[in-house]
Design a protein around this motif. Structure first.
Motif, PDB file in Angstrom:
ATOM      1  N   ASN B 124       0.817  -1.209   0.000  1.00 25.13           N
ATOM      2  CA  ASN B 124       0.000   0.000   0.000  1.00 25.13           C
ATOM      3  C   ASN B 124       0.857   1.268   0.000  1.00 25.13           C
ATOM      4  O   ASN B 124       1.483   1.602   0.998  1.00 25.13           O
ATOM      5  CB  ASN B 124      -0.908  -0.033   1.227  1.00 25.13           C
ATOM      6  N   LEU B 125       0.863   1.954  -1.120  1.00 25.81           N
ATOM      7  CA  LEU B 125       1.711   3.128  -1.378  1.00 25.81           C
ATOM      8  C   LEU B 125       1.049   3.919  -2.496  1.00 25.81           C
ATOM      9  O   LEU B 125       0.133   3.424  -3.141  1.00 25.81           O
ATOM     10  CB  LEU B 125       3.050   2.669  -1.957  1.00 25.81           C
ATOM     11  N   THR B 126       1.573   5.096  -2.810  1.00 27.59           N
ATOM     12  CA  THR B 126       1.063   5.808  -3.972  1.00 27.59           C
ATOM     13  C   THR B 126       1.209   4.926  -5.226  1.00 27.59           C
ATOM     14  O   THR B 126       2.246   4.300  -5.450  1.00 27.59           O
ATOM     15  CB  THR B 126       1.781   7.171  -4.167  1.00 27.59           C
ATOM     16  N   MET B 149      -5.587   1.127  -0.961  1.00 33.42           N
ATOM     17  CA  MET B 149      -6.612   1.525   0.002  1.00 33.42           C
ATOM     18  C   MET B 149      -7.475   2.648  -0.579  1.00 33.42           C
ATOM     19  O   MET B 149      -7.138   3.238  -1.611  1.00 33.42           O
ATOM     20  CB  MET B 149      -5.976   1.955   1.317  1.00 33.42           C
ATOM     21  N   ASN B 150      -8.575   2.938   0.124  1.00 30.65           N
ATOM     22  CA  ASN B 150      -9.519   3.959  -0.329  1.00 30.65           C
ATOM     23  C   ASN B 150      -8.856   5.303  -0.609  1.00 30.65           C
ATOM     24  O   ASN B 150      -9.231   5.997  -1.554  1.00 30.65           O
ATOM     25  CB  ASN B 150     -10.660   4.111   0.672  1.00 30.65           C
ATOM     26  N   PHE B 151      -7.834   5.669   0.179  1.00 34.27           N
ATOM     27  CA  PHE B 151      -7.174   6.966  -0.002  1.00 34.27           C
ATOM     28  C   PHE B 151      -6.687   7.150  -1.435  1.00 34.27           C
ATOM     29  O   PHE B 151      -6.884   8.210  -2.038  1.00 34.27           O
ATOM     30  CB  PHE B 151      -6.003   7.081   0.985  1.00 34.27           C
ATOM     31  N   ASP B 174     -13.753  -4.793   1.834  1.00 35.69           N
ATOM     32  CA  ASP B 174     -15.082  -4.782   1.210  1.00 35.69           C
ATOM     33  C   ASP B 174     -15.554  -3.373   0.853  1.00 35.69           C
ATOM     34  O   ASP B 174     -16.106  -3.153  -0.231  1.00 35.69           O
ATOM     35  CB  ASP B 174     -16.126  -5.558   2.040  1.00 35.69           C
ATOM     36  N   ALA B 175     -15.303  -2.418   1.736  1.00 34.76           N
ATOM     37  CA  ALA B 175     -15.721  -1.036   1.434  1.00 34.76           C
ATOM     38  C   ALA B 175     -14.969  -0.514   0.213  1.00 34.76           C
ATOM     39  O   ALA B 175     -15.537   0.176  -0.641  1.00 34.76           O
ATOM     40  CB  ALA B 175     -15.464  -0.137   2.642  1.00 34.76           C
ATOM     41  N   GLU B 176     -13.686  -0.866   0.132  1.00 35.63           N
ATOM     42  CA  GLU B 176     -12.879  -0.419  -1.016  1.00 35.63           C
ATOM     43  C   GLU B 176     -13.322  -1.089  -2.315  1.00 35.63           C
ATOM     44  O   GLU B 176     -13.329  -0.458  -3.382  1.00 35.63           O
ATOM     45  CB  GLU B 176     -11.399  -0.691  -0.734  1.00 35.63           C
TER      46      GLU B 176
END
Lengths: 306, 306
Positions: B124-126, B149-151, B174-176
């Motif tokens: 998880n990174l840019t 991730m969502n971000f 799940d939200a993502e």
């Protein structure tokens, strides 16, 4: 030997993002009875309805071979009615109407022909009616399953605790397990609840499946991921009906059979949500059920060999 | 052959209902690398840290045999720092501090010795750094797993979509999955996402387990019900590390191995949350892991014979 189910037989009016219904047949005993009828032949209901329920609706139960001698018809009375609207996520809903009607004075009648009861499902109802039903059976059934909800924990906790002392299996959802036990961790919640009476606890987690605790073991059952959940009404009742129906069929109660019973309950619940109300549960074939069970097997199976 | 993991190596300060820590070692690549190191011997990290990270902390990685040649140390720089506080339910948290520090200008270096990479975890990174890492490998790895991730869906969706075209497996929650696909049903979400590039989609559901979609099949993996979740930080990274570590070990990529990899990932994640930060992931034994895997087998197993 028979499976007796006490619970509501009623009318629902349902609105979901997929549509809405007028008054249709619903009620915990209806969903549970229909589900159980696919697994076991001697299903008998105890409930109360009004004159408005009608022969056509009663036929939905009778055509599945369900014994309705214990469903009292109150002359001039109206059947219990619930109307609700589901939100977009289908996991939360607003209750729009609750008319207790004949349910307000429900005094459960146990016909003589029901005294052969070996398996009893105390469907979601006031704990007092659940207790009365149990007391009116001359012999303690081999297996008593109790379904309840947060509402009874809020308004009738003492009565609920008394019934819990007399049941073998409790089925509730995760939020209710946390409320009843005062523990957030479901493992700790199960420890607390299994000291309240039940030998087994089933925690229903809806789209996330179910957990079974008991005999010092834990089982995690998957839920079938579905493209469309059309109407969640009755899914928990169909689960309970499928669960106890399977156990009535296989007779012996042990952890292995309980696990399979949960898979059968989950399969019946997965059918239930595919159409409005009881529609899908009225006309399943043995092949439908067999195929669905195989989907559950594939869904959960892995083999690690080392 | 080697497993290369790109991601953060950083400091965390964590507060949970069970206590709080000062700055401790954290970061996605740290958790993933430690988890993978129990399943595969050739784990190599790409990251960036400041001079403040220190030899003792680096020793946590090195002592597990993890290659840190690709972890750049910026002279005079400070390591990425995150501080957060978990709520009572442990499922939600507030970020108290995010100091990017050296991560702000992270330009991932791929040492020559890393060019034997067969398995790549883009932690998880840019998405831009994830893409750069991929481009700097001279040969496309056999398997590329991307965690996000969502971000990044909020601020860099176009870049994320470009990387998705180049990966084999995507892991999100799940939200993502709902956010990325615009579909509420996870079955429909998976259909949409599997058209975006990845051949397999893993939907992480925390305490509810994980779903694997791909090859026209679905697998539902349970999560181990735990009495105490001490600190959820890094669980998703430990999952991803265990997952790809297992696949690097068994070499061939197919649905059966992917299912087992999810169970190994889940097992490593279940250890991770039992103590603060990386503490539990620093000193596991082969017997610990074997026993935990057996718990997952018992947890999910049922046999319906008809």
């Amino acid at each position: 030997m028979s499976l007796v189910i006490v619970g509501t037989v009623a009318f629902d009016a349902i609105e979901t993002p997929f549509g809405k219904t007028d008054k249709i047949v619903g009620g915990a005993a209806t969903f549970a009875g229909l589900a159980a009828s696919y697994l076991y032949d001697h299903v008998k209901l105890i409930s109360v309805i009004g004159e408005d329920f009608g022969d056509d609706n009663m036929h939905i139960l009778k055509s599945r071979g369900i014994d309705v001698e214990g469903v009292e018809i109150v002359a001039g009375g109206k059947s219990f009615f619930w109307a609700g609207k589901y939100h977009n996520d289908m996991n939360s809903r607003d209750t729009l109407v609750t008319e207790l009607n004949v349910l307000a004075n429900f005094d459960p009648k146990v016909p003589a022909s029901y005294q052969d009861c070996t398996h009893l499902l105390l469907g979601n109802l006031t704990p007092q009616v659940q207790m009365q039903t149990l007391e009116r059976l001359e012999q303690k059934p081999k297996l008593v399953v109790l379904d309840t909800m947060n509402f009874w924990m809020d308004v009738a906790l003492d009565d609920l605790k008394k019934v819990l002392l007399k049941v073998d299996v409790l089925t509730i959802n995760d939020a209710e397990a946390r409320q009843l036990s005062g523990e957030y961790s479901l493992v700790k919640a199960a420890d607390v609840i299994l000291k309240m009476g039940p030998k087994y606890l089933i925690i229903k987690k809806g789209e996330h499946g179910a957990l079974l605790f008991g005999d010092g073991q834990v089982f995690s059952a998957p839920a079938l991921p579905l493209a469309d959940v059309f109407d969640p009404t009755g899914a928990g009742d169909a689960f309970a009906g499928g669960f106890i129906g399977y156990l009535a069929k296989v007779k012996s109660v042990n952890f292995t059979n309980m696990k399979n019973a949960i898979i059968y309950g989950s399969a019946l619940a997965s059918f239930c949500v595919e159409k409005f109300g009881t529609e899908k549960l009225q006309h399943l074939s043995a092949a439908d059920i067999k195929e669905r069970i195989q989907q559950f097997v594939s869904l959960a199976k892995f083999e690690i060999s080392e």
